[in-house]
Design a protein around this motif. Sequence first.
Motif, PDB file in Angstrom:
ATOM      1  N   VAL A  35       0.804  -1.203   0.000  1.00  0.00           N
ATOM      2  CA  VAL A  35       0.000   0.000   0.000  1.00  0.00           C
ATOM      3  C   VAL A  35       0.848   1.267   0.000  1.00  0.00           C
ATOM      4  CG1 VAL A  35      -0.228   0.232   2.509  1.00  0.00           C
ATOM      5  CG2 VAL A  35      -2.079   1.019   1.003  1.00  0.00           C
ATOM      6  N   HIS A  36       2.069   1.193   0.488  1.00  0.00           N
ATOM      7  CA  HIS A  36       2.943   2.360   0.518  1.00  0.00           C
ATOM      8  C   HIS A  36       4.081   2.184  -0.490  1.00  0.00           C
ATOM      9  CE1 HIS A  36       0.787   3.397   4.104  1.00  0.00           C
ATOM     10  NE2 HIS A  36       1.157   2.289   4.696  1.00  0.00           N
ATOM     11  N   ALA A  37       4.484   3.285  -1.108  1.00  0.00           N
ATOM     12  CA  ALA A  37       5.588   3.172  -2.060  1.00  0.00           C
ATOM     13  C   ALA A  37       6.131   4.552  -2.428  1.00  0.00           C
ATOM     14  CB  ALA A  37       5.134   2.446  -3.320  1.00  0.00           C
ATOM     15  N   VAL A  38       7.440   4.599  -2.684  1.00  0.00           N
ATOM     16  CA  VAL A  38       8.113   5.756  -3.263  1.00  0.00           C
ATOM     17  C   VAL A  38       8.614   5.309  -4.625  1.00  0.00           C
ATOM     18  CG1 VAL A  38      10.039   7.365  -3.075  1.00  0.00           C
ATOM     19  CG2 VAL A  38       8.801   6.666  -1.017  1.00  0.00           C
ATOM     20  N   ASN A  39       8.119   5.925  -5.686  1.00  0.00           N
ATOM     21  CA  ASN A  39       8.464   5.512  -7.043  1.00  0.00           C
ATOM     22  C   ASN A  39       9.054   6.676  -7.830  1.00  0.00           C
ATOM     23  OD1 ASN A  39       7.383   2.782  -6.909  1.00  0.00           O
ATOM     24  ND2 ASN A  39       5.374   3.762  -6.812  1.00  0.00           N
ATOM     25  N   LEU A  40      10.082   6.386  -8.621  1.00  0.00           N
ATOM     26  CA  LEU A  40      10.705   7.385  -9.479  1.00  0.00           C
ATOM     27  C   LEU A  40      10.532   6.962 -10.932  1.00  0.00           C
ATOM     28  CD1 LEU A  40      12.372   7.307  -6.652  1.00  0.00           C
ATOM     29  CD2 LEU A  40      13.958   8.799  -7.866  1.00  0.00           C
ATOM     30  N   TYR A  41      10.294   7.949 -11.799  1.00  0.00           N
ATOM     31  CA  TYR A  41      10.049   7.671 -13.207  1.00  0.00           C
ATOM     32  C   TYR A  41      10.784   8.679 -14.086  1.00  0.00           C
ATOM     33  CZ  TYR A  41       5.979   5.285 -11.143  1.00  0.00           C
ATOM     34  OH  TYR A  41       5.162   4.492 -10.377  1.00  0.00           O
ATOM     35  N   VAL A  42      11.237   8.207 -15.251  1.00  0.00           N
ATOM     36  CA  VAL A  42      11.753   9.073 -16.311  1.00  0.00           C
ATOM     37  C   VAL A  42      11.018   8.645 -17.577  1.00  0.00           C
ATOM     38  CG1 VAL A  42      13.778   9.968 -17.500  1.00  0.00           C
ATOM     39  CG2 VAL A  42      13.999   9.087 -15.166  1.00  0.00           C
ATOM     40  N   ASP A  63       7.111  10.002  -7.198  1.00  0.00           N
ATOM     41  CA  ASP A  63       5.737   9.819  -6.762  1.00  0.00           C
ATOM     42  C   ASP A  63       5.720   9.189  -5.370  1.00  0.00           C
ATOM     43  OD1 ASP A  63       3.015   9.751  -6.820  1.00  0.00           O
ATOM     44  OD2 ASP A  63       2.873   7.918  -8.017  1.00  0.00           O
ATOM     45  N   ILE A  64       4.987   9.805  -4.461  1.00  0.00           N
ATOM     46  CA  ILE A  64       4.897   9.317  -3.083  1.00  0.00           C
ATOM     47  C   ILE A  64       3.452   8.931  -2.803  1.00  0.00           C
ATOM     48  CG2 ILE A  64       5.351   9.843  -0.655  1.00  0.00           C
ATOM     49  CD1 ILE A  64       7.223  12.082  -1.635  1.00  0.00           C
ATOM     50  N   LEU A  65       3.258   7.713  -2.307  1.00  0.00           N
ATOM     51  CA  LEU A  65       1.910   7.210  -2.075  1.00  0.00           C
ATOM     52  C   LEU A  65       1.556   7.189  -0.591  1.00  0.00           C
ATOM     53  CD1 LEU A  65       1.867   4.191  -4.558  1.00  0.00           C
ATOM     54  CD2 LEU A  65       1.285   6.573  -4.988  1.00  0.00           C
ATOM     55  N   GLN A  66       0.254   7.286  -0.334  1.00  0.00           N
ATOM     56  CA  GLN A  66      -0.318   7.150   1.002  1.00  0.00           C
ATOM     57  C   GLN A  66       0.312   8.113   2.009  1.00  0.00           C
ATOM     58  OE1 GLN A  66      -3.052   5.421   1.534  1.00  0.00           O
ATOM     59  NE2 GLN A  66      -3.132   4.734  -0.580  1.00  0.00           N
ATOM     60  N   SER A  67       0.625   7.634   3.210  1.00  0.00           N
ATOM     61  CA  SER A  67       1.056   8.529   4.285  1.00  0.00           C
ATOM     62  C   SER A  67       2.570   8.602   4.421  1.00  0.00           C
ATOM     63  CB  SER A  67       0.451   8.055   5.611  1.00  0.00           C
ATOM     64  OG  SER A  67       0.872   6.744   5.909  1.00  0.00           O
TER      65      SER A  67
END
Length: 385
Positions: A35-42, A63-67
């Motif tokens: 449910v939680h995640a820190v994602n980077l995209y190019v 992109d930072i998800l949830q809390s």
Amino acid sequence: MIRNILLNKKGKQEKIISFLLTAIIILIIFIFGTVHAVNLYVHSASSTSPTVGNTIYFISELDILQSEGIPIQNLTLELNSTYNCTFYPNATEITGDACDSLNFSLLNLLGYFEETLWGYGYGYDGSSWGTANTTFGIGYGYGAVTGYNYTGTNYSELAYNVTWNTNSFATGTYNIYLYANVALGSHYFKYKSETPLNITVSTSSDSSGGGGGGGGGGGSDENETEDTNDPDETLILSGDVFFDEEYELANGEIVNITLDKENITLKVISLTQESAKVKIGEIIITLDISDSRDLDVNEDGKMDIIVQLKGISDGKATFSISEFKIDIRKPSNPLKRAFKTNIILAIVIIICIVGIVVVLTLRKKWLQKKAIRDIEIQKILKKLH
């Protein structure tokens, strides 16, 4: 025979109970593990096969998800593990051998607040690469903001338009990654985009994508036709005005854009059934139908306008031109946002606990019935003997 039937029934019931308990445990692990995640995209390069000397642009996002919240110190864009440029979250460049060829323009910088910071994502913890849940402690950092994510239309909490001038780069394929260097006290983690953006630079004059944002490459084009007629339309972008009007232009036609009292033209250079090549100021770009570009047309280091190709019909391209607006703000109430997220998680936990209690209660009743049946079986067996 009766005993065998009862024993088989007992085995099936035990298997069902074991399955239910296992399913609940897996559900808990899945919920709290994903449910939680820190994602980077190019992504979203204006061209993936530019010619040496061309300027292209692409989007980099965190992109930072949830809390979750992470104390980002700086970010690094890396090209082929050879060239890189490190910059602050506000897009100010710090150091790197590729900084002279790269320009970072801020799209979003959201969700800066103080709370307990932690993040789950892929990266390097100082000893090995992998996916980890890292807690940094209480401090200031960037966190999730509702409505801002990689899959949405507003970009992620941290988002940048990157302009790359390939003039000083050799031909070849460049794998581009984004890193986030995150630290608070003794806690450190380097998040990384798991999928690279692949750009192949060549010397072929057939490569497409000679244009780009952020004040990128211009120059003449052999397909460009001069048009000495007066502009068909004039747009004035000022204040907080957002334009949704559409403008139909044929090959060679022009629309005037008045931006901060400076006159800039958008001219159609060439058209196909699926794309349009246009020149905005000194920037030349190719847009496919439905594509949009954020552009720095007055070369002040900030995005000015958004140009979108809506469609092509009867030899005319339909464009939408609007003012680009940067949204830099804090979440309205980060504590309330975190509270809502925690409420959802609490509900999930309660449901799981209730499920376990129900299963255990049923198991207890079943064991009681089983004990009674065992006594009855023993009585039957004694009578049979």
